[in-house]
Each structure stands twice: as C-alpha cells, then as structure tokens.
Design a protein around this motif. Sequence first.
Motif, PDB file in Angstrom:
ATOM      1  N   LEU A  93       0.828  -1.222   0.000  1.00 13.96           N
ATOM      2  CA  LEU A  93       0.000   0.000   0.000  1.00 13.96           C
ATOM      3  C   LEU A  93       0.852   1.257   0.000  1.00 13.96           C
ATOM      4  O   LEU A  93       0.558   2.228  -0.691  1.00 13.96           O
ATOM      5  N   ARG A 104       1.002   4.002  -2.861  1.00 13.66           N
ATOM      6  CA  ARG A 104       0.735   5.414  -2.533  1.00 13.66           C
ATOM      7  C   ARG A 104       1.830   6.321  -3.098  1.00 13.66           C
ATOM      8  O   ARG A 104       1.546   7.353  -3.702  1.00 13.66           O
ATOM      9  N   GLN A 150     -16.019  17.543 -10.625  1.00 14.04           N
ATOM     10  CA  GLN A 150     -16.629  16.276 -11.031  1.00 14.04           C
ATOM     11  C   GLN A 150     -18.015  16.457 -11.637  1.00 14.04           C
ATOM     12  O   GLN A 150     -18.393  15.734 -12.552  1.00 14.04           O
ATOM     13  N   ASN A 153      -2.782  13.136   7.413  1.00 15.48           N
ATOM     14  CA  ASN A 153      -2.463  11.702   7.459  1.00 15.48           C
ATOM     15  C   ASN A 153      -3.215  10.973   8.562  1.00 15.48           C
ATOM     16  O   ASN A 153      -3.621   9.826   8.383  1.00 15.48           O
ATOM     17  N   VAL A 206     -14.145  12.413   1.931  1.00 16.63           N
ATOM     18  CA  VAL A 206     -14.538  13.192   0.757  1.00 16.63           C
ATOM     19  C   VAL A 206     -15.622  12.440  -0.019  1.00 16.63           C
ATOM     20  O   VAL A 206     -15.560  11.224  -0.148  1.00 16.63           O
ATOM     21  N   ARG A 234     -16.215  11.746  -3.049  1.00 18.07           N
ATOM     22  CA  ARG A 234     -15.834  11.479  -4.446  1.00 18.07           C
ATOM     23  C   ARG A 234     -14.792  10.368  -4.442  1.00 18.07           C
ATOM     24  O   ARG A 234     -14.129  10.157  -3.417  1.00 18.07           O
ATOM     25  N   LEU A 235     -14.675   9.696  -5.578  1.00 17.36           N
ATOM     26  CA  LEU A 235     -13.674   8.633  -5.672  1.00 17.36           C
ATOM     27  C   LEU A 235     -12.311   9.261  -5.913  1.00 17.36           C
ATOM     28  O   LEU A 235     -12.123   9.982  -6.888  1.00 17.36           O
ATOM     29  N   ARG A 268      -8.389   8.006  -5.760  1.00 17.87           N
ATOM     30  CA  ARG A 268      -7.453   6.906  -5.547  1.00 17.87           C
ATOM     31  C   ARG A 268      -6.360   7.291  -4.565  1.00 17.87           C
ATOM     32  O   ARG A 268      -6.015   6.507  -3.677  1.00 17.87           O
ATOM     33  N   ASP A 269      -5.813   8.491  -4.692  1.00 18.66           N
ATOM     34  CA  ASP A 269      -4.727   8.928  -3.810  1.00 18.66           C
ATOM     35  C   ASP A 269      -5.188   9.020  -2.363  1.00 18.66           C
ATOM     36  O   ASP A 269      -4.462   8.648  -1.443  1.00 18.66           O
ATOM     37  N   LEU A 315      -5.536   5.500  -0.976  1.00 26.86           N
ATOM     38  CA  LEU A 315      -4.222   4.890  -0.705  1.00 26.86           C
ATOM     39  C   LEU A 315      -3.597   5.498   0.549  1.00 26.86           C
ATOM     40  O   LEU A 315      -2.987   4.783   1.353  1.00 26.86           O
ATOM     41  N   LEU A 316      -3.765   6.806   0.711  1.00 31.24           N
ATOM     42  CA  LEU A 316      -3.237   7.475   1.908  1.00 31.24           C
ATOM     43  C   LEU A 316      -3.871   6.870   3.171  1.00 31.24           C
ATOM     44  O   LEU A 316      -3.180   6.489   4.115  1.00 31.24           O
ATOM     45  N   LEU A 348      -5.607   3.975   3.587  1.00 26.54           N
ATOM     46  CA  LEU A 348      -5.386   2.544   3.816  1.00 26.54           C
ATOM     47  C   LEU A 348      -3.927   2.224   4.165  1.00 26.54           C
ATOM     48  O   LEU A 348      -3.667   1.355   4.994  1.00 26.54           O
ATOM     49  N   SER A 349      -2.990   2.944   3.547  1.00 20.59           N
ATOM     50  CA  SER A 349      -1.584   2.681   3.882  1.00 20.59           C
ATOM     51  C   SER A 349      -1.290   3.121   5.314  1.00 20.59           C
ATOM     52  O   SER A 349      -0.578   2.431   6.059  1.00 20.59           O
ATOM     53  N   ASN A 350      -1.865   4.259   5.714  1.00 19.76           N
ATOM     54  CA  ASN A 350      -1.662   4.700   7.099  1.00 19.76           C
ATOM     55  C   ASN A 350      -2.309   3.737   8.083  1.00 19.76           C
ATOM     56  O   ASN A 350      -1.755   3.479   9.159  1.00 19.76           O
ATOM     57  N   ALA A 363      -2.710   0.528   7.603  1.00 20.02           N
ATOM     58  CA  ALA A 363      -1.879  -0.685   7.637  1.00 20.02           C
ATOM     59  C   ALA A 363      -0.637  -0.456   8.506  1.00 20.02           C
ATOM     60  O   ALA A 363      -0.255  -1.337   9.295  1.00 20.02           O
ATOM     61  N   ILE A 364      -0.039   0.731   8.381  1.00 22.73           N
ATOM     62  CA  ILE A 364       1.146   1.042   9.200  1.00 22.73           C
ATOM     63  C   ILE A 364       0.761   1.074  10.683  1.00 22.73           C
ATOM     64  O   ILE A 364       1.471   0.523  11.543  1.00 22.73           O
ATOM     65  N   LEU A 376      -1.630  -0.518  12.095  1.00 24.96           N
ATOM     66  CA  LEU A 376      -1.904  -1.891  12.553  1.00 24.96           C
ATOM     67  C   LEU A 376      -0.605  -2.668  12.791  1.00 24.96           C
ATOM     68  O   LEU A 376      -0.495  -3.430  13.757  1.00 24.96           O
TER      69      LEU A 376
END
Lengths: 161, 242
Positions: free
Chosen positions: A26, A30, A82, B200, B206, B208-209, B211-212, B215-216, B218-220, B222-223, B225
Amino acid sequence: MARTEWFDRHGQRSIPITLLVIAVVLLAARIGSSTYARPEATTGLVRWVSPEAAMDIVRTSPKPVLFNFTAEWCEPCHQMDQEVFADRAIADDINRRFIPVRVIDRMREEGKNSQLVAELERVYSVRGFPTIVIAEASGEKGRMEGYGGRQRFAQMLEQAR
Amino acid sequence: MNATVFAETLRRHVTSIPYVAYLAFLAMIGLAVSKFNAVGAAWPTLVALLAIVIGAGLIGPEFSSGTLQLILAKPVNRSVYLLSRVAGVVAAVWIGAVVASSFEALGHALFGGSQQDPWRLLGAALLNSAASAVLTCSLLAFLGSITRSYINVAIYMVLQIGLGTVMGILGLIRGMRGALSRFLTDNTWIERGLATIDRNLFPEVVPRLDRDWLLLVLSNAAIALVLACLAFRRREVPYGAD
C-alpha cells in the motif's frame, strides 16, 4: 526473545507477515500513485490554462475570460470539477466561448501565493472558494461564489451570453 | 484472523441497545440528507464518531479488567487476536455506514432529491467512510496497545482537536502584522508539517472517488496496525484488574 520467534507462525508473539506485506504494498502504491499522478484526471474536460499563460492569450483573443478561483483543500471545488467541468456539454460550451483560467490558491499549503495569483484575487475580490468570475475588458459579466450545483452554474453561463 | 474473536466482538456491539439506537439515528439522518444539495452529507461524520466510540474500547479496557490476561493464557497469537478485534469493530462501523448510505439511497429513490445522478457520489461516500473507519480503528488499536483503559481515545481526541486548534491559531497569527507573522511566513514548513500530520491521521471523508486519498488512508491504517501488533506482542499483560 529469539528473533526466529518473530516468524514462527504458531508462536504467540510472532509478527503478522501478511499485514506487513500489505502495508509495504500500500505504501509503495501510494508513493507510485503520487509520483505518476495525472493532473488532467482532476480537472475535467475543460482546457484550463494557467494565469501566466492566460496573460499572453487575452492580448490576442476577443473571448471573455472565465476565472475559476480554487484551492486543493477546497472540497466543493472538487465536487464542482466532477459535476460541472467533467460534463461534456458544459465543458464544450466553456472551451468554445471563453478562455478558461484556473487560479489555484496556495496560501494554506505554502503560506503565500504567487504575485499574479494574489493580484487576481485582489482585483476580483475573491473571499472564498470556489469563485467563478466571467470577465472581459468592459468588466465582470458573471460571478458565482461558492458551489450551488450544476444548474446554478449553467444559469450563470447562460446569463453571461 | 480468528473467527471466534471476530464474531464475538461483532456480537458484543450489534446486540447492544445503544448501538442499535445509533443505527436507527443514522438511518433517519441518511433519509433526511437525501433532500440536501450535496450527496453523502452529515452521516460520514456520524459514522466516524461511531468508529471513535466503539473503537475506544477495542483493547484498552481488557488490560484494565484483567480479561486479556485470561485470554492470552490460551495459545492465542497476540497479533491475530488484536487484528480480529479490530476487524470486529470495523465490521460494526461498516454496518452503520451501510445503513446510513442505504437510507440516503432510499431517500433519493423515493423523493428524487436535488441531485440528478447521486449514485456514484453516494457509493464513493460509502467507500471513503468505510476506509476512514479502518484508519480510525487502527489508530485506536495502536494507541490502545501502548496504553490501557480508555486512554487511547483521550490521546486521539487531544491530537485531533489540538492539531485543528493550533493550525487555526497559527493561521490567525500569520494574518496579523508583527514578528510572529513574519516568522510564520518565512517558515511555512511549520504549518505545512502540521497540515501533513493532520491530513495523514485525520483525513476528512470526501464524497468522491479519489485513488490517492484511499491509498493514503489505507496505507496509514496498515502502518498503524503493524505498529499496534509490534507493540502488543511485547506488551506485559498484568495480573488482575486495576
């Protein structure tokens, strides 16, 4: 504690390898995503020009300028991107009739704006985001402060004819 | 993942009357906001609040009550136990998000609403709300693994409110004239740094979809956890209650 116990799947204190792998993947995604970000993905179908580039275009073009005063942190601005600027009909109308200029405020991120952005915000009395201003040599032809939906924006475009 | 721990954690929440009452409240809010101009309004904040409230008791109180000592006397992997608890709490929060968004969708279908095509934005709000809940629970799990009782939520709230307050004050100072204002203008990294930490740890949901953004978050999560598991595996579990 022996280091081997970290990876012993049956040990009570082993570390979660799968979770570790997921975290690394991940994090890599990112970093990769931000490195290869596509700016056009967030700006819709309108062919925006920067304020600097617009200074040259307005000298030779009779079209009025459509200023979109926006900021990265401004959520209604993204919603507008959007719902309005990603709308093919509206985007085509804007591209045909105006010189679309996207003015991005960086005050919150960098503590200051470029001289040109600061001057444009002062001249057009920008108090919040998003602010849309349609301007030509004789003065303002249209103005919308805040985002009130696609319908309101379309009305403003219509009134600026 | 330990299915028993997961199911028991989930059962503990879904069978509690306050939780069910909160779900009913979320359903009403979801239905009410379907008449609003913006899609996915209000209820993501309430789902985030639910994540904080039920995430507060994720692991900390078990240290204090002595329950954890009893559980870890069994051959249970500590990380598996912690992650199963987190998964149970996250699932309980997700149920709240699904209820709220479903009722907003129902409102759009029944009353029409002001949006022509709310489904994509509503789906994005649900997805983002779910991702945000994972981050909140992960942070609370980490803070819970290094503290005890409900101290995790105290630290979480102090950080969240404190960061917002400090950034607001700095912004005001920068807007005034004087030496402090000049200092802040010359050293923008101070405000940028605080904004980065805030973005962070406590990213705003937000509608709206993005991706960034996903990822921000979910990665945070995971870290957080991984850090929670690392802290929890070394943690001494005392005998008896406080």
